[in-house]
Design a protein around this motif. Structure first.
Motif, short mmCIF file in Angstrom:
data_model
loop_
_atom_site.label_atom_id
_atom_site.label_comp_id
_atom_site.label_asym_id
_atom_site.label_seq_id
_atom_site.Cartn_x
_atom_site.Cartn_y
_atom_site.Cartn_z
N GLY A 1 -2.73 -4.34 48.23
CA GLY A 1 -3.04 -5.76 48.08
C GLY A 1 -3.66 -6.35 49.33
O GLY A 1 -4.58 -5.80 49.95
N ARG A 2 -3.12 -7.50 49.77
CA ARG A 2 -3.66 -8.20 50.95
C ARG A 2 -3.41 -7.42 52.24
O ARG A 2 -4.07 -7.65 53.25
CB ARG A 2 -3.04 -9.59 51.05
N ASN A 3 -2.42 -6.51 52.23
CA ASN A 3 -2.11 -5.74 53.44
C ASN A 3 -2.91 -4.45 53.56
O ASN A 3 -2.71 -3.68 54.50
CB ASN A 3 -0.61 -5.40 53.47
N LYS A 4 -3.80 -4.21 52.59
CA LYS A 4 -4.49 -2.92 52.54
C LYS A 4 -5.24 -2.60 53.83
O LYS A 4 -5.30 -1.44 54.27
CB LYS A 4 -5.45 -2.92 51.35
N SER A 5 -5.78 -3.61 54.50
CA SER A 5 -6.56 -3.39 55.72
C SER A 5 -5.68 -2.95 56.89
O SER A 5 -6.19 -2.45 57.90
CB SER A 5 -7.33 -4.65 56.10
N ARG A 6 -4.37 -3.14 56.78
CA ARG A 6 -3.45 -2.75 57.86
C ARG A 6 -3.19 -1.24 57.88
O ARG A 6 -2.60 -0.72 58.83
CB ARG A 6 -2.10 -3.46 57.72
N PHE A 7 -3.62 -0.53 56.82
CA PHE A 7 -3.26 0.89 56.70
C PHE A 7 -4.44 1.74 56.28
O PHE A 7 -5.28 1.31 55.50
CB PHE A 7 -2.12 1.04 55.67
N TRP A 8 -4.48 2.92 56.85
CA TRP A 8 -5.32 3.98 56.33
C TRP A 8 -4.39 4.94 55.60
O TRP A 8 -3.56 5.60 56.24
CB TRP A 8 -6.02 4.75 57.46
N ILE A 9 -4.48 5.03 54.30
CA ILE A 9 -3.67 5.99 53.54
C ILE A 9 -4.60 7.13 53.13
O ILE A 9 -5.49 6.94 52.29
CB ILE A 9 -3.01 5.32 52.33
N LEU A 10 -4.42 8.28 53.76
CA LEU A 10 -5.40 9.36 53.65
C LEU A 10 -4.78 10.64 53.09
O LEU A 10 -3.84 11.18 53.68
CB LEU A 10 -6.00 9.66 55.03
N PRO A 11 -5.28 11.13 51.95
CA PRO A 11 -4.82 12.44 51.46
C PRO A 11 -5.49 13.57 52.24
O PRO A 11 -6.65 13.44 52.65
CB PRO A 11 -5.26 12.44 49.99
N LEU A 12 -4.77 14.65 52.45
CA LEU A 12 -5.33 15.82 53.14
C LEU A 12 -4.85 17.06 52.40
O LEU A 12 -3.67 17.37 52.39
CB LEU A 12 -4.86 15.86 54.60
N HIS A 13 -5.80 17.76 51.79
CA HIS A 13 -5.47 18.95 50.99
C HIS A 13 -6.66 19.89 51.04
O HIS A 13 -7.80 19.45 51.16
CB HIS A 13 -5.17 18.53 49.54
N SER A 14 -6.40 21.18 50.95
CA SER A 14 -7.48 22.16 51.12
C SER A 14 -8.55 22.06 50.04
O SER A 14 -9.68 22.47 50.24
CB SER A 14 -6.89 23.59 51.11
N THR A 15 -8.22 21.50 48.85
CA THR A 15 -9.22 21.39 47.80
C THR A 15 -10.08 20.14 47.93
O THR A 15 -11.07 20.00 47.22
CB THR A 15 -8.55 21.37 46.40
N LEU A 16 -9.69 19.22 48.81
CA LEU A 16 -10.51 18.03 49.01
C LEU A 16 -11.73 18.39 49.83
O LEU A 16 -11.73 19.35 50.59
CB LEU A 16 -9.70 16.93 49.71
#
Length: 847
Positions: free
Chosen positions: A338-353
């Motif tokens: 929501g409004r707090n989205k800019s406060r966080f980088w939520i990053l997936p890390l997986h070998s198939t990405l």
């Protein structure tokens, strides 16, 4: 640079290491991450030899488990010595080397040293072998240790050092006749460690009785299900905790989920409140508790604690599905979304990405932004994210296991080992003091976790290892050889691998190497992929065969962003061809090559619009360059083709078609032929498609048979019953197949037994490239030809047709033997060879 070297913990052990090697042949060194063992120990040996009065300079080989490690360590050591790489210090990896006649310290991959042993079994001139990261227990490193151990009695002057960050030093010391050990302390920052009971206490996590993360209730008069632990009703749990005084501590052999509330109080006395103990009594320890992970992340970023407010959070999860679940959970959480989205980088890390998706995890976010990386065990050792301060460890991992009795790989959800837990904890202490939260109890860690993961050699197919033993020709009996490994594989795995190699034509009936087996052993790739490459050269569809081989060796170029999966799946189906995942990937790759004609920007846009990874495409091109050099090196295509020349001329692109010539690629666009050589490479990985009885619908023109729904089709294997098509396959929703057979690359068990990367194939390829053909006269009219002990059956028109196909198969086998025994033989210039190949191509193409 020299001052930095002297500050490393390893610097204090310089003289002691040199002295220990003077008095023995083998030394085991364990040292925590950051102690300097990898860069410093080989230099101690080299410097000591340079100062020696004998004038004999050491010749050191230092093996690394990965190409990138060998290159980066060599560069670091050369910098420390203020020397140009390729002089005294060099590296050698597959198809690339920076070394010279002056090189005395060579960093190489484990596979390179094994290849060298094929031509130089006693490693003449080498004075020291350092085998690094032995704790990873890769198939190559275990095999190398056995070969080196057998070599030592012949080379009394050879010194061997085994090195690792986390190491069961006693196991390796015992393997080398109780050789001496040395431990070097690390230089990582301190990391505070907490377990599940601490996390529940800190966060105040409360588990609702109906929560999916709660264990099932005990039922009166109900027999407990095998492997399912149950619990008392909530009120009974609270009553037992209230009444628990002076309870006797349970045996350590009892796991937490099997304890009564009173026993839990005794196991975790005094320091935990009643709500924490109640939650421990209710929680399902076998589930990944996303609810608790979410709450713990909230506590880290906004909770009342004294720990740092800056720094990245690394969350270890078992696999891509679990990463997706937590990722979507956080995006809908008001703290992180929501409004707090800019406060966080939520990053997936997986070998198939894709590499593009992975790259952002190494970037530093703006001030006031917290980076949260959701990853698998890829981040334990292979990838280091320097700004991590917090680690959340789910305690679980997905590990490939191989069931030799079923010839089936499974991706099992397993508890990590203590060594894994230690590595994960250490990720939080790279640049500052950190905190690690393990979502399993301290009791499980101390008493029920394995010290080390299961060695790779005990859980993977053994075909390549057996070929390596055969080609080394150092041993008389294969069974005796494998029994000498530090922890040998099971006998059934060995026998299954031998049978598979016979199916592929790599071993004869006496289990000796065939000419094909010799060349497959010479190619440092999986035996199936090696056979695909060889047949691509023989049947003059080289470029396309190498593209398919690269996708099977590396990964599919298709990507599926979490928020655009449906759109990505539709794009993938647009490339679908011939009911084949392999040909679909080939079609996408060829389309990328065409897009490159309009420039690199056009090719980049093409990938973005079609959900393809540009980095994967470029890697596939690089792998094709490597495969081309390998085939050139063994004489199957024009000699003198070098990978580095291709890379220089076609950087980021392909060029294989141009350098191998039209003659090697006459049938490059023949999709039926490409499906046929997939049979040669993948047999006996075949499934039969079982179609239900036709159902009819009434129309104005009468009854019309309707196609079955995808879920009504069944897919049968010869010995393992029914399997399912993996949802990622282009065949997942197919309702009709022109041929009732599919070949597949791998069978894997997750929630079901799936086949992945499958292709529809016709009968003639199965007859020509599958198992032995048997012709049976059933009733003097029907001639049934069968393959694979009668499992695949084909009705021939008459006896002449049956005999013709069988003769053609025999001619092909002889031709292949001739070509493999004399790789430089030009089949096109040989009338008999050319005629046989063209007859087969015409037969397959017109079926």
């Amino acid at each position: 640079m020299q001052a930095a070297r002297h500050r490393l913990p390893a610097a204090k052990w310089d003289l002691e290491i040199v002295q220990m090697l003077k008095h023995g042949q083998v030394l085991v060194i364990s040292g925590m991450t950051g102690c300097g063992k990898t860069t410093q120990v080989p230099q101690f040996i080299l410097d000591a030899s340079l100062k020696s009065k004998t004038g004999q300079v050491a010749n050191i080989l230092c093996t690394q488990p990965r190409r990138i490690s060998a290159m980066s360590v060599a560069e670091r050591v050369a910098d420390e010595r203020a020397e140009k790489l390729g002089g005294i210090v060099g590296y050698q990896i597959r198809l690339e080397s920076v070394m010279s006649t002056r090189t005395r310290l060579l960093f190489c991959t484990t596979g390179i040293l094994l290849r060298r042993l094929e031509s130089d079994p006693t490693l003449q001139g080498v004075t020291h072998i350092l085998i690094d990261e032995v704790h990873e227990r890769s198939e190559d490193s275990d095999f190398l240790m056995m070969v080196v151990r057998n070599l030592l009695p012949q080379r009394y002057d050879l010194k061997v050092i085994l090195m690792s960050a986390t190491l069961d030093a006693g196991l390796f010391s015992a393997y080398f006749n109780d050789c001496p050990r040395l431990e070097i302390p690390g230089r990582t920052f301190p990391v505070e460690q907490y377990f599940l009971e601490d996390v529940i206490e800190m966060t105040g996590y409360h588990l609702d009785e109906r929560s999916p993360f709660a264990r099932p209730l005990k039922r009166m008069n109900a027999a407990p299900k095998a492997g399912v632990s149950t619990r008392l009703p909530t009120d009974d749990i609270i009553d037992e905790i209230e009444q628990a005084t002076n309870a006797v501590a349970p045996r350590h052999s009892l796991q937490d989920q099997n304890l009564t509330p009173k026993q839990l109080v005794a196991r975790y006395p005094g320091i935990y409140n009643k709500l924490t103990l109640k939650t421990l009594a209710m929680i399902d320890f076998d589930k990944i508790n996303n609810e608790l992970i979410e709450l713990l992340l909230e506590w880290i970023v906004d909770g009342p604690h004294q720990y740092p407010r800056e720094g990245a959070v690394l969350v270890f999860l078992p696999g891509l599905a679990e990463i997706k679940q937590v990722y979507e959970l956080l995006l809908t959480n008001p703290v992180f979304g929501g409004r707090n989205k800019s406060r966080f980088w939520i990053l997936p890390l997986h070998s198939t990405l894709s590499s593009e998706d992975q790259h952002r995890v190494f970037s530093t976010p703006p001030k006031g932004t917290t980076k949260i990386v959701l990853t698998t065990n890829i981040a334990e050792t292979s990838i280091t994210i320097d700004d991590v301060v917090y680690v959340i460890d789910s305690g679980r991992m997905k590990e490939k296991r191989y069931d030799a009795s079923k010839s089936m790989e499974s991706l099992d959800l397993v508890w990590e080992s203590k060594a894994n837990a230690q590595q994960r904890k250490g990720r939080a202490g790279r640049v500052a003091s950190g905190v690690a939260f393990h979502l399993f109890t301290s009791h499980r860690h101390d008493y029920h976790m394995k010290p080390q993961p299961i060695p790779e050699i005990q859980r993977v197919p053994l075909e390549q290892l057996i070929l390596r033993i055969k080609i080394l020709d150092l041993f008389d009996n294969m069974q005796d050889v494998l029994s000498q490994l530090i922890e040998p594989p099971a006998d059934i795995g060995i026998e299954t691998a031998k049978s598979r190699l016979q199916d592929l034509g790599a071993l004869d009936l006496d289990k000796n190497l065939t000419p094909l087996g010799y060349h497959l052993a010479s190619l440092p790739v999986d035996v199936r992929i090696g056979k695909l490459m060889l047949f691509g050269a023989i049947f003059r569809c080289l470029d396309s065969a190498l593209t398919i081989a690269a996708t099977l060796s590396y990964r599919s170029p298709f990507v599926s962003p979490f928020d655009k999966r449906n759109e990505a799946d539709k794009c993938k189906l647009d490339f679908a061809i011939g009911n084949s995942d392999h040909l679909t990937m080939l079609n996408a790759y060829k389309s990328w090559i065409k897009a490159q004609k309009d420039g690199s920007q056009a090719a980049f846009r093409f990938c973005q619009e079609n959900f393809l990874s540009i980095k994967t495409m470029q890697m596939l091109a690089t792998m094709k360059h490597q495969f081309t050099e390998l085939l050139s090196d063994i004489g199957f295509i024009r000699e003198g083709i070098l990978c580095r020349d291709l890379e220089r001329k076609f950087r980021g692109s392909d060029g294989v078609l141009a350098v191998t010539g039209q003659e090697a690629n006459v049938h490059n666009d023949n999709m039926k032929l490409l499906s046929a050589i997939l049979v040669a490479a993948l047999f006996p990985n075949v499934v039969q498609i079982k179609t239900p009885e036709a159902k009819y619908s009434k129309t104005g023109e009468g009854a019309v048979a309707r196609l079955p729904k995808p879920e009504e089709l069944r897919f049968s294997t010869k010995s393992d019953g029914y399997v399912s098509i993996h949802p990622s396959s282009v065949n997942f929703q197919v309702r009709y197949y022109d041929s009732p057979y599919l070949v597949y690359h791998e069978k894997i068990k997750t929630t079901k037994v799936y086949i992945r990367d499958c292709s529809m194939v016709s009968v003639y390829p199965l007859l020509l490239f599958g198992g032995c053909i048997i012709a049976i006269d059933l009733d003097r009219n029907d001639f049934i030809m069968s393959v694979d002990e009668g499992w695949i059956r084909f009705k021939a028109a008459n006896q002449e047709v049956a005999e013709l196909v069988r003769e053609l198969r025999l001619e092909l086998n002889q031709l292949l033997r001739d070509k493999i025994e004399a790789p430089s033989m030009d089949l096109c210039a040989c009338p008999r060879g050319s005629q046989i190949i063209e007859t087969i191509v015409r037969l397959i193409s017109t079926q």
